[in-house]
Design an enzyme around this catalytic site. Structure first.
Site, PDB file in Angstrom:
ATOM      1  N   GLU A 176      38.353  -4.020  48.363  1.00  0.00           N
ATOM      2  CA  GLU A 176      38.162  -5.418  48.397  1.00  0.00           C
ATOM      3  C   GLU A 176      38.530  -5.995  47.528  1.00  0.00           C
ATOM      4  O   GLU A 176      38.404  -7.096  46.546  1.00  0.00           O
ATOM      5  CB  GLU A 176      36.559  -5.674  48.718  1.00  0.00           C
ATOM      6  CG  GLU A 176      36.028  -4.737  49.525  1.00  0.00           C
ATOM      7  CD  GLU A 176      34.636  -4.574  49.838  1.00  0.00           C
ATOM      8  OE1 GLU A 176      33.837  -5.323  48.514  1.00  0.00           O
ATOM      9  OE2 GLU A 176      33.772  -4.397  50.158  1.00  0.00           O
TER      10      GLU A 176
ATOM     11  N   ASN B 299      40.886   0.203  50.930  1.00  0.00           N
ATOM     12  CA  ASN B 299      39.949  -0.767  51.662  1.00  0.00           C
ATOM     13  C   ASN B 299      39.304  -1.419  52.205  1.00  0.00           C
ATOM     14  O   ASN B 299      39.700  -2.788  50.863  1.00  0.00           O
ATOM     15  CB  ASN B 299      38.903   0.428  51.445  1.00  0.00           C
ATOM     16  CG  ASN B 299      37.382   0.853  51.865  1.00  0.00           C
ATOM     17  OD1 ASN B 299      37.801   1.046  53.274  1.00  0.00           O
ATOM     18  ND2 ASN B 299      36.139   0.662  51.581  1.00  0.00           N
TER      19      ASN B 299
ATOM     20  N   HIS C 199      32.092  -3.637  59.453  1.00  0.00           N
ATOM     21  CA  HIS C 199      30.492  -4.521  59.439  1.00  0.00           C
ATOM     22  C   HIS C 199      30.745  -5.213  60.597  1.00  0.00           C
ATOM     23  O   HIS C 199      31.332  -6.312  60.152  1.00  0.00           O
ATOM     24  CB  HIS C 199      30.424  -4.600  58.112  1.00  0.00           C
ATOM     25  CG  HIS C 199      30.508  -3.361  57.042  1.00  0.00           C
ATOM     26  ND1 HIS C 199      29.261  -2.663  56.727  1.00  0.00           N
ATOM     27  CD2 HIS C 199      31.140  -3.160  55.786  1.00  0.00           C
ATOM     28  CE1 HIS C 199      29.715  -2.267  55.927  1.00  0.00           C
ATOM     29  NE2 HIS C 199      30.760  -2.313  55.058  1.00  0.00           N
TER      30      HIS C 199
ATOM     31  N   GLU D 156      33.733   2.171  57.367  1.00  0.00           N
ATOM     32  CA  GLU D 156      32.179   1.784  57.034  1.00  0.00           C
ATOM     33  C   GLU D 156      32.015   1.259  58.225  1.00  0.00           C
ATOM     34  O   GLU D 156      30.373   0.032  58.337  1.00  0.00           O
ATOM     35  CB  GLU D 156      31.705   0.767  55.872  1.00  0.00           C
ATOM     36  CG  GLU D 156      32.807   1.034  54.519  1.00  0.00           C
ATOM     37  CD  GLU D 156      32.556   0.253  53.276  1.00  0.00           C
ATOM     38  OE1 GLU D 156      32.054  -1.127  53.675  1.00  0.00           O
ATOM     39  OE2 GLU D 156      33.750   1.170  52.603  1.00  0.00           O
TER      40      GLU D 156
ATOM     41  N   ASP E  31      29.360   0.223  60.893  1.00  0.00           N
ATOM     42  CA  ASP E  31      28.269  -0.402  60.866  1.00  0.00           C
ATOM     43  C   ASP E  31      28.002  -1.476  62.496  1.00  0.00           C
ATOM     44  O   ASP E  31      28.826  -2.250  62.147  1.00  0.00           O
ATOM     45  CB  ASP E  31      26.895  -0.062  60.333  1.00  0.00           C
ATOM     46  CG  ASP E  31      27.597  -1.740  59.109  1.00  0.00           C
ATOM     47  OD1 ASP E  31      28.173  -1.745  59.300  1.00  0.00           O
ATOM     48  OD2 ASP E  31      26.804  -1.589  58.282  1.00  0.00           O
TER      49      ASP E  31
HETATM   50  O1  G3I Z   1      20.973   2.152  41.413  1.00  0.00           O
HETATM   51  C1  G3I Z   1      19.542   0.822  41.234  1.00  0.00           C
HETATM   52  C2  G3I Z   1      18.207   1.436  40.707  1.00  0.00           C
HETATM   53  O2  G3I Z   1      18.654   2.120  39.717  1.00  0.00           O
HETATM   54  C3  G3I Z   1      17.114  -0.064  40.979  1.00  0.00           C
HETATM   55  O3  G3I Z   1      16.062   1.040  41.383  1.00  0.00           O
HETATM   56  C4  G3I Z   1      17.418  -0.439  42.375  1.00  0.00           C
HETATM   57  C5  G3I Z   1      16.729  -1.502  42.345  1.00  0.00           C
HETATM   58  O4  G3I Z   1      17.045  -2.403  43.900  1.00  0.00           O
HETATM   59  O5  G3I Z   1      18.657  -0.752  42.965  1.00  0.00           O
HETATM   60  C6  G3I Z   1      19.943   0.019  42.513  1.00  0.00           C
HETATM   61  O6  G3I Z   1      21.027  -0.069  42.675  1.00  0.00           O
HETATM   62  C7  G3I Z   1      21.160  -0.665  44.484  1.00  0.00           C
HETATM   63  C8  G3I Z   1      22.156   0.163  44.772  1.00  0.00           C
HETATM   64  O7  G3I Z   1      22.830  -0.280  46.371  1.00  0.00           O
HETATM   65  C9  G3I Z   1      21.590   1.483  45.229  1.00  0.00           C
HETATM   66  O8  G3I Z   1      20.198   2.094  45.841  1.00  0.00           O
HETATM   67  C10 G3I Z   1      22.049  -1.909  44.411  1.00  0.00           C
HETATM   68  O9  G3I Z   1      20.823  -2.909  43.722  1.00  0.00           O
HETATM   69  C11 G3I Z   1      22.415  -2.378  45.134  1.00  0.00           C
HETATM   70  O10 G3I Z   1      22.454  -3.587  45.007  1.00  0.00           O
HETATM   71  C12 G3I Z   1      24.036  -1.427  45.836  1.00  0.00           C
HETATM   72  O11 G3I Z   1      23.617  -1.552  46.895  1.00  0.00           O
HETATM   73  C13 G3I Z   1      25.054  -0.773  47.387  1.00  0.00           C
HETATM   74  C14 G3I Z   1      25.955  -2.147  47.439  1.00  0.00           C
HETATM   75  O12 G3I Z   1      27.134  -1.686  48.359  1.00  0.00           O
HETATM   76  C15 G3I Z   1      26.386  -2.886  45.908  1.00  0.00           C
HETATM   77  O13 G3I Z   1      27.689  -3.893  46.587  1.00  0.00           O
HETATM   78  C16 G3I Z   1      24.531  -0.577  48.981  1.00  0.00           C
HETATM   79  O14 G3I Z   1      23.643   0.363  49.460  1.00  0.00           O
HETATM   80  C17 G3I Z   1      25.933  -0.550  49.555  1.00  0.00           C
HETATM   81  O15 G3I Z   1      25.685   0.234  51.543  1.00  0.00           O
HETATM   82  C18 G3I Z   1      27.132  -0.872  49.817  1.00  0.00           C
HETATM   83  O16 G3I Z   1      28.229  -0.431  50.309  1.00  0.00           O
HETATM   84  C19 G3I Z   1      29.296  -1.374  50.593  1.00  0.00           C
HETATM   85  C20 G3I Z   1      30.018  -0.844  49.629  1.00  0.00           C
HETATM   86  O17 G3I Z   1      30.381   0.276  48.844  1.00  0.00           O
HETATM   87  C21 G3I Z   1      31.658  -1.567  50.572  1.00  0.00           C
HETATM   88  N1  G3I Z   1      32.071  -2.279  51.025  1.00  0.00           N
HETATM   89  C22 G3I Z   1      30.644  -3.193  51.436  1.00  0.00           C
HETATM   90  C23 G3I Z   1      29.106  -2.239  51.418  1.00  0.00           C
HETATM   91  C24 G3I Z   1      28.452  -2.569  52.234  1.00  0.00           C
HETATM   92  O18 G3I Z   1      27.968  -3.596  51.250  1.00  0.00           O
END
Ligand code: G3I
Length: 343
Positions: free
Chosen positions: A166, A207, A243, A271, A273
């Site tokens: 990105e 990516n 997405h 990715e 969906d």
């Molecule tokens: O790990 C912490 C945990 O310790 C805490 O308790 C919890 C509370 O909210 O948060 C956890 O972290 C979260 C993490 O996912 C794991 O669950 C983050 O807040 C959350 O922001 C994070 O979101 C991820 C996101 O990327 C971050 O930008 C999504 O799961 C994940 O699906 C998403 O994936 C991205 C790709 O990497 C890149 N392309 C876009 C895609 C969708 O946004």
């Protein structure tokens, strides 16, 4: 003049020979007619494998859940960590690496003969706090060290790495991230060269999202890949996150994949969906799958999760299995598109 049926001139022996021959022809026709169906695979990974492709899913830490794990095992031939291999997870403090989540997933995949995509070595998001404050050469060294250690740790086990994620805006300009502001335009090339040295065998991918057709952003990435290929910067693949929504315009989706493939790189749907439900959602999934299988260098599709209930877009129910792990209409559309590519 009376008409005679041909049978009246045919002896019993000839008739029985004709019957045998005809039944042989019918049997052969039946084989020809039904063999694609008989051999059609009944899982996504199996169907994709028939044309030499993988079908993968992003995995979050739910492997202990029976239905999650059995669905993943049965349907998917490739995995990618949804979060566990990102910079904040793997290097929470400078030089202190934590590979636990990624190691668990890689071991799980290898025991079951699945491919692993690596996601992602360098991204403006999900950087640990200590990286966000770095400047100039200190940031450059931190980036190189991170790539070297993480790609080195997994060397030989990763099919494709998202080296850089990105880095472009929708208008085709470079995203003004800390990496871009501190290191200038050369940082992407630097990241790819460093990854190549750390894991010479993995396919190295750029990516991004919003590249679901020919547009300003995909044009800019296309020019970068063209330039890298011309100058020998090691890039092997481009990931199209995809997405999408049920009304996404996919009129140039395949054409876009093809022009990148024509540069000599692999293309992958990384990715996928699609928000929505029913036939509209299934139709978008079908179009994406058909586009990939129509492009020889599109070697795999990954959906961004196993079940709607754990999706980052859970409210939009964007995946192939619902929250109870039942196959959705979109599942059938994808499976059929994969199988028809094979036949
Ligand atoms: O790990 C912490 C945990 O310790 C805490 O308790 C919890 C509370 O909210 O948060 C956890 O972290 C979260 C993490 O996912 C794991 O669950 C983050 O807040 C959350 O922001 C994070 O979101 C991820 C996101 O990327 C971050 O930008 C999504 O799961 C994940 O699906 C998403 O994936 C991205 C790709 O990497 C890149 N392309 C876009 C895609 C969708 O946004």
């Amino acid at each position: 003049m009376t008409s005679r049926s041909p049978g009246k001139r045919t002896s019993r022996r000839t008739r029985s020979a004709i019957t045998v021959a005809a039944s042989g022809v019918l049997a052969a026709a039946a084989v020809l007619t039904f063999s694609p169906t008989a051999h059609a695979a009944d899982t996504l990974g199996g169907a994709a494998a028939q044309s030499g492709r993988y079908f993968g899913a992003a995995v979050a830490p739910h492997l202990g859940e029976t239905d999650y794990e059995s669905t993943l095992n049965r349907e998917f031939s490739s995995v990618v960590a949804e979060n566990a291999m990102k910079w904040d997870a793997t290097e929470p403090s400078p030089g202190q690496f934590n590979f636990s989540g990624g190691d668990e997933l890689v071991a799980y995949a290898k025991q079951r003969g699945k491919f692993v995509r690596g996601h992602t070595l360098v991204w403006h998001d999900q950087q640990p706090g200590w990286v966000q404050g770095l400047t100039g050469d200190t940031l450059r060294q931190a980036m190189r060290n991170h790539i070297t250690k993480v790609a080195g740790h997994y060397a030989g086990k990763i099919d494709s790495w998202d080296v850089v994620n990105e880095a472009f805006e929708g208008d085709g300009s470079r995203r003004q991230s800390n990496l871009q502001k501190q290191l200038g335009n050369g940082w992407i090339e630097d990241a790819f060269r460093t990854a190549k040295a750390a894991d010479p065998k993995a396919k190295l991918c750029y990516n991004d999202y919003g590249t679901d057709g020919i547009n300003a952003k995909s044009d800019a990435i296309y020019r970068m890949v063209q330039d890298f290929r011309a100058r020998g910067v090691p890039i092997d693949c481009v990931g199209f996150q995809s997405h999408l929504a049920s009304n996404s315009d996919l009129s140039t989706y395949r054409q876009n994949l093809q022009r990148f493939a024509d540069l000599g790189v692999h293309v992958q749907i990384t990715e996928l969906d699609v928000g929505g439900s029913g036939a509209a959602q299934a139709n978008v999934y079908r179009q994406v799958t058909q586009a990939c299988v129509a492009v020889a260098r599109c070697n795999g599709i990954t959906v961004w999760g196993v079940t709607d209930k754990y999706s980052w877009r859970a409210q939009e129910t964007p995946l192939l299995f619902n929250g109870a792990y039942q196959k959705k209409e979109a599942y059938g559309a994808v499976l059929a598109a994969l199988n028809s590519a094979a036949s």
